[in-house]
Structure formats: structure tokens, C-alpha cells
Design an enzyme around this catalytic site. Structure first.
Site, PDB file in Angstrom:
ATOM      1  N   SER A  56       0.815  -1.201   0.000  1.00 18.48           N
ATOM      2  CA  SER A  56       0.000   0.000   0.000  1.00 18.48           C
ATOM      3  C   SER A  56       0.862   1.271   0.000  1.00 18.48           C
ATOM      4  O   SER A  56       1.729   1.436  -0.857  1.00 18.48           O
ATOM      5  CB  SER A  56      -0.965  -0.043   1.184  1.00 18.48           C
ATOM      6  OG  SER A  56      -2.066   0.791   0.975  1.00 18.48           O
ATOM      7  N   ASP A  96      -5.374  -4.167  -2.851  1.00 17.23           N
ATOM      8  CA  ASP A  96      -4.489  -3.796  -1.749  1.00 17.23           C
ATOM      9  C   ASP A  96      -4.517  -4.900  -0.687  1.00 17.23           C
ATOM     10  O   ASP A  96      -5.581  -5.389  -0.312  1.00 17.23           O
ATOM     11  CB  ASP A  96      -5.028  -2.476  -1.179  1.00 17.23           C
ATOM     12  CG  ASP A  96      -4.134  -1.833  -0.149  1.00 17.23           C
ATOM     13  OD1 ASP A  96      -3.626  -2.547   0.720  1.00 17.23           O
ATOM     14  OD2 ASP A  96      -3.979  -0.602  -0.201  1.00 17.23           O
TER      15      ASP A  96
END
Length: 781
Positions: free
Chosen positions: A335, A615
Site C-alpha cells: 500500500s 491492496d
């Protein structure tokens, strides 16, 4: 390592006999039932019995034949349906049969129950016979299997005076990589790739006269020779058809194997020399370390948006100042921390330089006004690039728009840097090897907790450790089938990969875009959403619909964004590959199997046309999984955690995951006092488990930093305010939805994270000493 072999086929005969006491799905009449059979290792489509009307105990007595390889996991799905022409057919019974339980020459009759309590049953006969054919070339790593492909070339030419543009045709080879193709007569050559031993046929028909068809069985075509046919029509020959069948390439473009690729191994050999020199200096060793004494040290950074990116800069600067950055062989990101790595690796010598320059550039981008990212000129640029990607053959999805907006948030101008460009930063072992993490899911049908597979990206390769399947990073996004490269697309700019690695933030972004008709409304909505996320919970994948009258910036992109909003639609490089008969027991697969579908090979990722990449924060906010592969043999992990809600929460989730999967990992058991008042650095190890790495955990906390501006330097009263850093999850200026920091806030976060590393120099050095000692103890005597 993949193994190639020639495997002979068997004939599986399935005879659907009858059913007993099937419940009716109709309110008035008995059932009208039929049975479908699906065996994707032998046939591209579902086969079906006839429908028996008005009977709860239908008799079909129909036989179906399949050519199968016993090296494959051949799981047949049989389904009974109650036909309903008005509301759609209703499922009655669904069962699976593993053909691998049959021996050659065996005949077996099975009676499948509708349910443990129900009376309904389906009776089926199975027979397996060996065939004396030439066999087929199979390549397998013990989990996945690639098969021989054949390639059919089709050329259409008009034979009369008709203009080619007047006649549109559709060409179909069921189960081919390309699927149905449509074109005008005379527009070129068509290609179809499908498994060589499948008994498929080419079907050509006119779109304006579907009754006019040409069918050509591929098994009847001689290999390597041109066959000419004339399309039959009711009036006159319309076109000439030229067919040529060729054997596909046997060399795979997908690497089927477990462990580091050759390029990574060569890098590690170069990096060891850098690490050995750094350790000798840091630990003040008397002599050089032997090659088998050099530990593998890795940095693991979590996600957290701008907070994670900024913090990682501060911590890397701290390690650089202590002379310990050169002791690290791997650095993984998830991320927001991937943004920092992508920036740093644009400079091939970044870790050998002072990080003051990159840090100043970071400050400029973090503190700048972000309103311009939605200016009309920017929106037009986004649209143009998305349209160009669609023209090249990339699937469109919302994550691609997020990637471009995110790039504008982090940079003043578009960056042409690509993931494969980072190989230059590894050419002589001068930097750690970066690995970026994503999660492959099943879209909206299952949650990430029910189905989530770890996917790793490095400058060398992109792949799935679970399946042992990897491709060169420059080929990510290209089209593959059965391990072969079908269509190469230009490598994406790295911003599109950052969009994948950090699309946890796209949920809030998408909602704001849907509601907004101008930039000011967008940012108002963004801030309002941020206020509702007081504990940084993972956003739901369901987005509230705006009123029909609401103006939307997103409408500007409606025709380009056709995929699931938050999933990255990427061509699946595992597409078409089959499973080995013993895949479920393979040690590498069993280590990573953690989904509800792992025992159902027909529903796993190779069956999908696209990957659905998210993610990793949708499951566990960690980038640690690539470091836990036994072939990487990591001794020490520096865990850099940027969570505001729970200093050990994500690390404990990781520990629980490893325990469930049987992956060596130290127990994460902080004391109640540590939970309440976490320190700047915590050590976790397991001396009883030699395969488990030690973990040095750095949570994002402000402890002694309140009183000290540098290790051993107490703050003056005038400096007291600089030591107050708000890290509460509810009102912190570092909340993950914050895209702009004040100059004061960014300086505080950089100083805090730099300080926390430097203030724990002795703990770092001791962990390195222990890692060297561990290596020495493992040396053969």
C-alpha cells in the site's frame, strides 16, 4: 523446477443413468430434469443430457466420452436442473467426481445423494480405458500443468464480386484462447490456440445468415499443411477458406517453479558482498564473514497511505545514518509504503547517497495543494491515457483512474518509470531487492477472508508463490494462455502498479467522485468520509449510490470504466493452466492454501480470464509473506508498522496466519504492559524453531521522543512542542485518508521515525549479532 514428460491419454466414459425421487421446483407439475457434465481438463464447455418431462425419477441412459490425462486433476461436476422456460432453470443437485479415483480398466457405478437427509439420488456409471495414442507433452511443477497447444491459422477470401465489407462473419473454436472472433471477409488472418488433444472444431457463419455455417473438425486437419475449403451457401460460393494447423511452442513464457528466479539468485550473490562488508564494520568483526555466515536481513513495511510513505523515508534515513542499510538484502512494501519504494528506486544508487534530497522532495509533494489533480486539463489527460490503454488491449477499471489521480497527488508530472527499470538499481547489489505485495481475490462473489491469494511483484518477476508461477515483470498485463505468451502489451508505467498496491484508498475516492460535480464537492465528500473512519477500518466494497440527479465527475469516464470499481482487471497469466493430480498435497501449495476453494481446482485462479488484484490491506496490512518463503531463508525481519490502531494488531494477525498455515514464525505475544504502553522496538524470536526468522518490531509510537530530540539529547522547554506527535486513530493529522500534511506535521513524523530507529541502535546491532550467530550454528561441522 518444472518437469516435462510425455503422458498418454485415457478414455473416460460417463453414462448418466437415472435419478430417483427428485424434488420438483415447479409449484404445479413434476420436474422437467436434465443433467450437465463439466470436465474442464477435457472439454471447453458443459455437455448436457436431454430433458425428461414431468418425472421425479427421470431415466436418461446417455453416454459421454472424454479424453483425459491421469497426470491431471480431473474433477467432473455433474448438475441436475429442473427446466423452467419462464423463470430460468432451477438447480436440483450438484456433485463432484474425481476421475483420479478410477484405475485403468475399472468400471464403477455411483449413486449420488441429493443431501445427507434427502431421498433424491442420481445414478451414474464411469469407465476408464487406456488409449494407445502418441501421448501429449506436459510440463509441471507439481501444482500446475501446461499442455501442448495447437495453433489454427484461418484466412478468408471472397470468391465473387461481392465487397468484403458487406459480409461479416463469426469464427469460433470452443475453448480457444481467443474466443469468438468477428470480422469482414478478407480482413486478414485469424488465429486460434487450444489444447492439442481436444477434439474441437472450427465454426464459421455469416452474421446476417446464421443458418449458413461451415464446420471443420481440427483433428481432421494435417499438421503443417494448408487446407482449402469453399464456404457453402444456398446461392453460390461466397468465400474461400484456408486453414493451417501448427503445433504450438513447447517453451513456456511462464516460469513454473518454486523459489527465487535465476536473476534474484545472482543478485543475492552480489548483495552478499555488500552485506558482509557492512556487517563487519557495524559489528566490528575481526575478519570477513564466510559466505554461509552472512545472514539474510529484510525490511518489512506495512501500508498506511501518506503516513506510511513518510515514515519509511524517516526510518530508512535512520538506518542509513547507523550504517545498517547495507546489511539489508530485501525490502518489502504494501500500500502506501510502496509509494516510497517506487520513488526511491528511480535512482539506481539511492541507498548509497544521502537521503536528504529525496526527503526534501517528499516534503514538497506531501505538503502541496492537491486541488489541481481534478482540474479540467488533468481530467482530460487521465481520459486520454485511459483510452490509449484500452486501445492497446488493457482492460478498463476504476483502479486505473485511481492510479493516475494518485500519481498526480504524489508527483508534479507523469513519471515514465517502470518496474523492470528498477533492475538497474540491483545491477551490482548496491540496493536491497524491493518486493511489492498485492492480493488476488474473486471479485464480489467471495470476501477477501474467504478467498485471497498473495501476489508478489519484484523488478525481475511477478507471480504467485502458492502456485509456483511467475512471469518477467515487463510482461505483467500481457495476454497468456496455457503458459504461452499470446499477445505482448507495452509494460505499464509503475503508477498503474501503485494503483493496484494501494487501491484500499480507492473506495473513498470512488464514492467521492460519484457524488461530486466539481472539485470542491469532491474534497468535501472526501473529508466527510474521512471523519467516519475514526478507527481506520477497511472500507466496505459496497458504495452508496448518489441521487439520480447528482452531477458526477465520474461520468466523464463512464465509457472507459467498465470493470468492477475497486478491482484491478488484469489479464490472467495463469489462464488455461491445469492442476497436477497431487497438487493439494504439494508442500508449497499446502503452505499457502488458505481459501474456501483450494480443494476445488475448477474454481481456482487459472480458470479465470482476469486477475482481481487488491491492496493487501483488505486482508492483513503486511508485506511480510514474500519473506517467509523457505527458499529465501530470511534470518531477521525489521518490521516497520505504521498502524495507528494497535501497535501489534497486524503482526499478531500475521502470526496467527502463519500458525494456521504451518509457516515458521515466532509467537507474537506482547505482555499486557507492552500492549498498553508499546515501546519503540520489540524483539520476537523462537529459539526452538530454527526455521523461524527473528522479528524486530518498530510500531509507530511516540515514547522517549517526547523528551529527547535525538538519542541522549534531552529537549529544551522551547522544543517541547516538537515532541508532541498526535498518533491517536480518531483525530490524527496522519489518518490514512489525509493526502496533504502541514509542514510541521510532516517534519514531526520524519523526525519521530528517524529517532525511533536511531534510539534503538544497540537492539538492532544485537539482532544482527544473533543473526550471524544463527548462521554459524547452522554451518556443517
Amino acid at each position: 523446477m518444472a518437469v516435462a514428460e510425455v503422458s498418454r491419454t485415457c478414455l473416460l466414459t460417463v453414462r448418466v443413468l437415472q435419478a430417483h425421487r427428485l424434488p420438483s421446483k415447479d409449484l404445479v407439475t413434476p420436474s422437467d430434469c436434465y443433467v450437465t457434465l463439466w470436465l474442464p481438463t477435457a472439454c471447453s464447455h458443459r455437455l448436457q443430457t436431454r430433458t425428461v418431462k414431468n418425472s421425479s425419477s427421470p431415466v436418461w441412459n446417455q453416454s459421454f466420452h472424454f479424453r483425459i490425462h491421469r497426470q491431471l486433476k480431473n474433477v467432473m461436476e455433474l448438475k441436475v436442473f429442473d427446466q423452467d422456460l419462464v423463470t430460468g432453470d432451477d438447480p436440483v443437485l450438484s456433485v463432484l467426481f474425481d476421475a483420479g479415483t478410477l484405475r485403468a480398466g475399472e468400471f464403477r457405478r455411483e449413486s449420488f445423494s441429493l443431501s445427507p437427509q434427502g431421498e433424491g439420488r442420481l445414478e451414474v456409471e464411469f469407465r476408464l480405458q487406456s488409449l494407445a495414442d502418441r501421448g501429449e507433452w506436459l510440463v509441471s511443477n507439481g501444482v500446475l500443468v501446461a499442455r501442448e497447444l495447437s495453433c489454427l491459422h484461418v484466412q478468408l477470401e471472397e470468391t465473387g464480386d461481392q465487397k468484403s465489407s458487406e459480409h461479416r462473419v463469426q469464427l469460433v473454436v470452443p475453448g480457444s484462447c481467443e474466443g469468438p472472433q468477428e470480422a469482414s471477409v478478407g480482413t486478414g488472418t485469424f488465429r486460434f490456440h487450444c489444447p492439442a488433444c481436444w477434439e474441437q472444431e472450427l465454426s464459421i457463419r455469416l452474421q446476417d445468415a446464421p443458418e449458413e455455417q461451415l464446420k471443420a473438425p481440427l483433428s481432421a486437419l494435417p499438421s503443417g499443411q494448408v487446407v482449402r475449403l469453399v464456404f457453402p451457401t444456398s446461392q453460390e460460393p461466397l468465400m474461400r477458406v484456408e486453414l493451417k494447423k501448427e503445433a504450438g511452442l513447447r517453451e513456456l513464457a511462464v516460469r513454473l517453479g518454486f523459489g527465487p528466479c535465476a536473476e534474484e539468485q545472482a543478485f543475492l550473490s552480489r548483495r552478499k558482498q555488500v552485506v558482509a562488508a557492512a556487517l563487519r564494520q557495524a559489528l566490528q568483526l575481526d575478519g570477513d564473514l564466510q559466505e554461509d555466515e552472512i545472514p539474510v536481513v529484510a525490511i518489512m513495511a506495512t501500508g498506511g497511505g501518506i503516513r506510511a510513505m513518510t515514515s519509511l523515508y524517516g526510518q530508512l534515513a535512520g538506518l542509513k545514518e547507523l550504517g545498517l542499510l547495507d546489511c539489508v538484502s530485501y525490502i518489502t512494501g504494501a500500500s502506501g509504503s510502496t509509494w516510497a519504494l517506487a520513488n526511491l528506486y528511480e535512482d539506481p544508487e539511492w541507498s548509497q547517497k544521502d537521503l536528504a534530497g529525496p526527503t526534501e522532495l517528499l516534503k514538497t509533494q506531501v505538503t502541496k495543494n492537491k486541488l489541481g489533480v481534478l482540474a479540467p486539463s488533468q481530467l482530460q489527460r487521465y481520459r486520454q491515457e485511459l483510452a490509449e490503454r484500452a486501445r492497446l488491449g488493457y482492460p478498463s477499471c476504476f483502479t486505473n483512474l485511481w492510479a493516475l489521480i494518485n500519481e498526480a497527488l504524489l508527483h508534479d508530472e507523469p513519471h515514465d518509470h517502470k518496474l523492470s527499470d528498477q533492475r538497474e538499481a540491483l545491477s551490482h547489489g548496491q540496493n536491497p531487492l524491493p518486493i511489492y505485495c498485492a492480493l488476488n481475490t474473486k471479485g464480489q462473489s467471495l470476501t477477501t477472508f474467504e478467498f485471497g491469494e498473495w501476489c508478489e511483484f519484484s523488478p525481475y518477476e511477478v507471480g504467485f508463490p502458492k502456485y509456483g508461477a511467475f512471469i518477467p515483470s515487463e510482461l505483467f498485463g500481457s495476454e497468456f494462455f496455457m503458459g504461452q505468451l499470446m499477445k505482448r502489451l507495452p509494460e505499464s508505467r509503475i503508477c498503474f502498479l501503485e494503483g493496484i498496491w494501494s487501491n484500499l484508498y480507492a473506495a473513498n475516492l470512488q464514492d467521492s467522485l460519484y457524488w461530486a460535480s466539481e472539485p470542491s464537492q469532491f474534497w468535501d465528500r472526501w473529508v466527510r468520509n474521512q471523519a467516519n473512519l475514526d478507527k481506520e477500518q477497511v472500507p466496505l466494497l459496497k458504495i452508496e449510490e448518489p441521487p439520480s440527479t447528482a452531477g458526477r465527475i465520474a461520468e466523464f469516464f463512464t465509457d472507459l470504466l467498465t470493470w468492477r470499481p475497486l478491482a484491478q482487471a488484469t489479464h490472467n497469466f495463469l489462464r488455461g493452466l491445469h492442476f497436477h493430480k497431487d497438487y493439494f498435497q504439494h508442500p508449497h501449495f499446502s503452505t499457502w492454501k488458505a481459501t474456501t476453494l483450494d480443494g476445488l481446482p475448477n474454481q481456482l485462479t487459472p480458470s479465470e480470464p482476469h486477475l482481481c488484484l487488491l491492496d493487501v490491506g483488505y486482508l492483513i496490512n503486511t508485506s511480510c509473506l514474500p519473506l517467509l518463503q523457505p527458499t529465501r531463508d530470511v534470518d531477521l525481519i525489521l518490521s516497520l508498522d505504521y498502524n495507528l490502531h494497535g501497535a501489534f494488531q497486524q503482526l499478531q494477525l500475521l502470526g496467527r496466519f502463519c500458525q494456521e498455515q504451518g509457516i515458521p514464525f515466532p509467537p507474537i505475544s506482547p505482555s499486557p504492559e507492552e500492549q498498553l504502553q508499546p515501546r519503540e522496538c520489540h524483539t520476537f524470536s523462537d529459539p526452538t524453531c530454527p526455521g523461524a526468522p527473528a522479528v524486530l518490531h518498530f510500531p509507530l509510537v511516540s515514547d522517549s521522543f517526547r523528551e529527547y530530540s535525538a538519542p541522549g539529547v534531552r529537549r529544551t522547554p522551547e522544543e517541547a512542542a516538537a515532541g508532541e506527535v498526535n498518533l491517536s486513530s480518531s483525530d490524527s493529522p496522519y489518518h490514512y485518508t489525509k493526502v496533504t500534511y502541514s509542514q510541521e506535521d510532516v517534519d514531526k513524523l520524519l523526525h519521530l521515525t528517524h529517532y525511533n530507529v536511531c534510539n534503538n541502535q544497540e537492539q538492532l546491532l544485537e539482532a544482527l549479532r544473533q543473526a550471524v550467530q544463527r548462521r554459524r550454528q547452522r554451518r556443517p561441522h
